[in-house]
Design a protein around this motif. Structure first.
Motif, PDB file in Angstrom:
ATOM      1  N   UNK A 169       0.798  -1.209   0.000  1.00 22.14           N
ATOM      2  CA  UNK A 169       0.000   0.000   0.000  1.00 22.14           C
ATOM      3  C   UNK A 169       0.837   1.268   0.000  1.00 22.14           C
ATOM      4  N   UNK A 170       2.117   1.171   0.303  1.00 17.70           N
ATOM      5  CA  UNK A 170       2.959   2.358   0.305  1.00 17.70           C
ATOM      6  C   UNK A 170       3.138   2.873  -1.120  1.00 17.70           C
ATOM      7  N   UNK A 171       3.244   4.190  -1.304  1.00 16.05           N
ATOM      8  CA  UNK A 171       3.222   4.779  -2.664  1.00 16.05           C
ATOM      9  C   UNK A 171       4.216   4.195  -3.659  1.00 16.05           C
ATOM     10  N   UNK A 172       5.513   3.966  -3.323  1.00 14.57           N
ATOM     11  CA  UNK A 172       6.418   3.465  -4.376  1.00 14.57           C
ATOM     12  C   UNK A 172       5.955   2.135  -4.972  1.00 14.57           C
ATOM     13  N   UNK A 173       5.645   1.163  -4.115  1.00 21.71           N
ATOM     14  CA  UNK A 173       5.216  -0.152  -4.612  1.00 21.71           C
ATOM     15  C   UNK A 173       3.854  -0.054  -5.279  1.00 21.71           C
ATOM     16  N   UNK A 174       2.967   0.763  -4.734  1.00 22.61           N
ATOM     17  CA  UNK A 174       1.643   0.914  -5.332  1.00 22.61           C
ATOM     18  C   UNK A 174       1.741   1.481  -6.742  1.00 22.61           C
ATOM     19  N   UNK A 175       2.586   2.496  -6.940  1.00 19.50           N
ATOM     20  CA  UNK A 175       2.753   3.083  -8.270  1.00 19.50           C
ATOM     21  C   UNK A 175       3.263   2.034  -9.251  1.00 19.50           C
ATOM     22  N   UNK A 176       4.276   1.270  -8.851  1.00 10.05           N
ATOM     23  CA  UNK A 176       4.805   0.236  -9.733  1.00 10.05           C
ATOM     24  C   UNK A 176       3.767  -0.804 -10.091  1.00 10.05           C
ATOM     25  N   UNK A 177       2.957  -1.208  -9.116  1.00  8.13           N
ATOM     26  CA  UNK A 177       1.933  -2.227  -9.377  1.00  8.13           C
ATOM     27  C   UNK A 177       0.855  -1.688 -10.313  1.00  8.13           C
ATOM     28  N   UNK A 178       0.460  -0.448 -10.106  1.00  7.85           N
ATOM     29  CA  UNK A 178      -0.551   0.154 -10.980  1.00  7.85           C
ATOM     30  C   UNK A 178      -0.042   0.239 -12.416  1.00  7.85           C
ATOM     31  N   UNK A 283      16.285 -12.425   9.712  1.00  7.98           N
ATOM     32  CA  UNK A 283      15.283 -11.400   9.471  1.00  7.98           C
ATOM     33  C   UNK A 283      15.830 -10.266   8.605  1.00  7.98           C
ATOM     34  N   UNK A 284      14.898  -9.452   8.118  1.00  6.24           N
ATOM     35  CA  UNK A 284      15.219  -8.197   7.448  1.00  6.24           C
ATOM     36  C   UNK A 284      14.913  -7.067   8.425  1.00  6.24           C
ATOM     37  N   UNK A 285      15.876  -6.200   8.720  1.00  4.35           N
ATOM     38  CA  UNK A 285      15.660  -5.141   9.710  1.00  4.35           C
ATOM     39  C   UNK A 285      14.609  -4.127   9.270  1.00  4.35           C
ATOM     40  N   UNK A 286      14.065  -3.429  10.258  1.00  2.21           N
ATOM     41  CA  UNK A 286      13.016  -2.444   9.987  1.00  2.21           C
ATOM     42  C   UNK A 286      13.510  -1.296   9.123  1.00  2.21           C
ATOM     43  N   UNK A 287      14.805  -0.942   9.232  1.00  2.00           N
ATOM     44  CA  UNK A 287      15.307   0.201   8.465  1.00  2.00           C
ATOM     45  C   UNK A 287      15.492  -0.101   6.983  1.00  2.00           C
ATOM     46  N   UNK A 288      15.161  -1.319   6.557  1.00  2.00           N
ATOM     47  CA  UNK A 288      15.234  -1.654   5.139  1.00  2.00           C
ATOM     48  C   UNK A 288      13.881  -1.517   4.442  1.00  2.00           C
ATOM     49  N   UNK A 289      12.890  -1.036   5.146  1.00  2.00           N
ATOM     50  CA  UNK A 289      11.555  -0.918   4.557  1.00  2.00           C
ATOM     51  C   UNK A 289      11.579  -0.052   3.304  1.00  2.00           C
ATOM     52  N   UNK A 290      12.143   1.162   3.407  1.00  2.00           N
ATOM     53  CA  UNK A 290      12.120   2.055   2.261  1.00  2.00           C
ATOM     54  C   UNK A 290      13.090   1.644   1.165  1.00  2.00           C
ATOM     55  N   UNK A 291      14.295   1.142   1.470  1.00  2.00           N
ATOM     56  CA  UNK A 291      15.101   0.584   0.376  1.00  2.00           C
ATOM     57  C   UNK A 291      14.385  -0.529  -0.379  1.00  2.00           C
ATOM     58  N   UNK A 292      13.678  -1.389   0.346  1.00  2.00           N
ATOM     59  CA  UNK A 292      12.919  -2.449  -0.315  1.00  2.00           C
ATOM     60  C   UNK A 292      11.796  -1.862  -1.172  1.00  2.00           C
ATOM     61  N   UNK A 293      11.162  -0.797  -0.679  1.00  2.00           N
ATOM     62  CA  UNK A 293      10.113  -0.140  -1.451  1.00  2.00           C
ATOM     63  C   UNK A 293      10.649   0.355  -2.793  1.00  2.00           C
TER      64      UNK A 293
END
Length: 320
Positions: A169-178, A283-293
């Motif tokens: 639902x975050x904008x970067x991934x949402x834009x790519x999916x759309x 695990x994947x750390x929390x600070x990788x959320x936006x790089x993954x996005x």
């Protein structure tokens, strides 16, 4: 004088594409406006519940906050199941419904031959429509993604930002999916020349893409492994991929073997806290959320561009 010498500039082609597809773009904006209003009302209902129970302003890592959140779920859980289903449908749906008719409708109505004789040529007319449609989708998807993120705060509190339904639902991934759904629907419309089939294929891809992306997402960066001496949940936003255990001698044992050692939770907790046993989290750390996005946005956007380029190539080389 030939039509080649009278070829209009690119800006004129884009303006003409905007005018040609204006009804579809306005319909898209109207539908997104209605959906956004529904999300605002439902989100206000959920956020009011978080404020009333105190779950929205407490520390999620504390036991007291967990109790408050359970109280929130007890009172407002009836409207929560729709969060997951809506996450996978909204967004990509708009791309499919805009991309499907973009080329297929002109083939169905026979207007392509008229458009191809207007000086710009079939390639520029096709590319102009795709650029305008894709740009509008990308621009409106960003605020829509922010709205979705705000609306899904209870889901994020329950399962973390790396949960599949929250991540998409975050904008970067949402834009790519759309844009991928838009590209698939546009290409299908050019090849199959049937609007309904093109929209259906775009919808299918928009629903399937999050599951495909989830299967490869954990490989964007090498995961971190950490020994943990507690069974209590740690940072909620970390994405735990797997766990394994080691005995006091450092030998690896299976998860089932470890749980067979204790009679209850308290006994198992004592084994990892002071009994020499260790739980290892991968695990994947929390600070990788936006790089993954941004990584996912990158490859989905490139895929969308490739699909649109394929549609232009098909119209230029194969369409008749």
């Amino acid at each position: 004088m030939s039509s080649t010498t009278l070829a209009p500039p690119r800006s004129a082609v884009l303006r003409a594409a905007g005018l040609r597809h204006r009804p579809a773009l306005l319909t898209l904006l109207a539908v997104m406006g209605v959906v956004s209003l529904a999300l605002l009302l439902h989100g206000w209902y959920l956020h009011t519940g978080l404020d009333r129970t105190g779950a929205g302003s407490c520390d999620p890592a504390t036991d007291a906050c967990r109790v408050k959140f359970k109280q929130f779920l007890h009172q407002y859980a009836d409207s929560m199941p729709m969060l997951t289903s809506v996450s996978y449908v909204l967004g990509g749906t708009f791309g499919a419904f805009l991309g499907g008719p973009l080329l297929a409708r002109e083939f169905e109505h026979g207007t392509v031959r008229f458009a191809w004789t207007q000086g710009a040529g079939r390639s520029r007319w096709t590319a102009g429509g795709l650029v305008v449609g894709g740009a509008v989708l990308a621009c409106v998807s960003v605020p829509f993604g922010l709205l979705l993120r705000w609306w899904s705060v209870p889901s994020v509190m329950a399962s973390g930002s790396f949960s599949p339904e929250a991540f998409v639902q975050l904008p970067p991934v949402l834009v790519g999916r759309v844009l991928v759904a838009f590209g698939v629907a546009a290409l299908a419309g050019a090849v199959l020349r049937r609007t309904v089939i093109a929209v259906g294929l775009g919808l299918a891809v928009s629903v399937a893409l999050p599951f495909l992306a989830y299967a490869v997402r954990s490989h964007y960066m090498a995961p971190v492994e950490e020994p943990v001496h507690t069974l209590a949940p740690l940072a909620l936003d970390r994405w735990v991929l797997s766990v394994w255990f080691s005995d006091p001698a450092g030998n690896r044992i299976s998860e089932s073997d470890f749980y067979n050692l204790g009679r209850d939770y308290a006994n198992l907790q004592s084994l990892v806290s002071d009994g020499g046993y260790t739980m290892h989290q991968v695990y994947q750390p929390a600070d990788r959320l936006w790089p993954f996005q941004w990584i996912e946005f990158g490859w989905t956007t490139l895929l969308a561009v490739a699909l649109c380029a394929a549609a232009v190539w098909w119209v230029r080389r194969r369409a008749a």
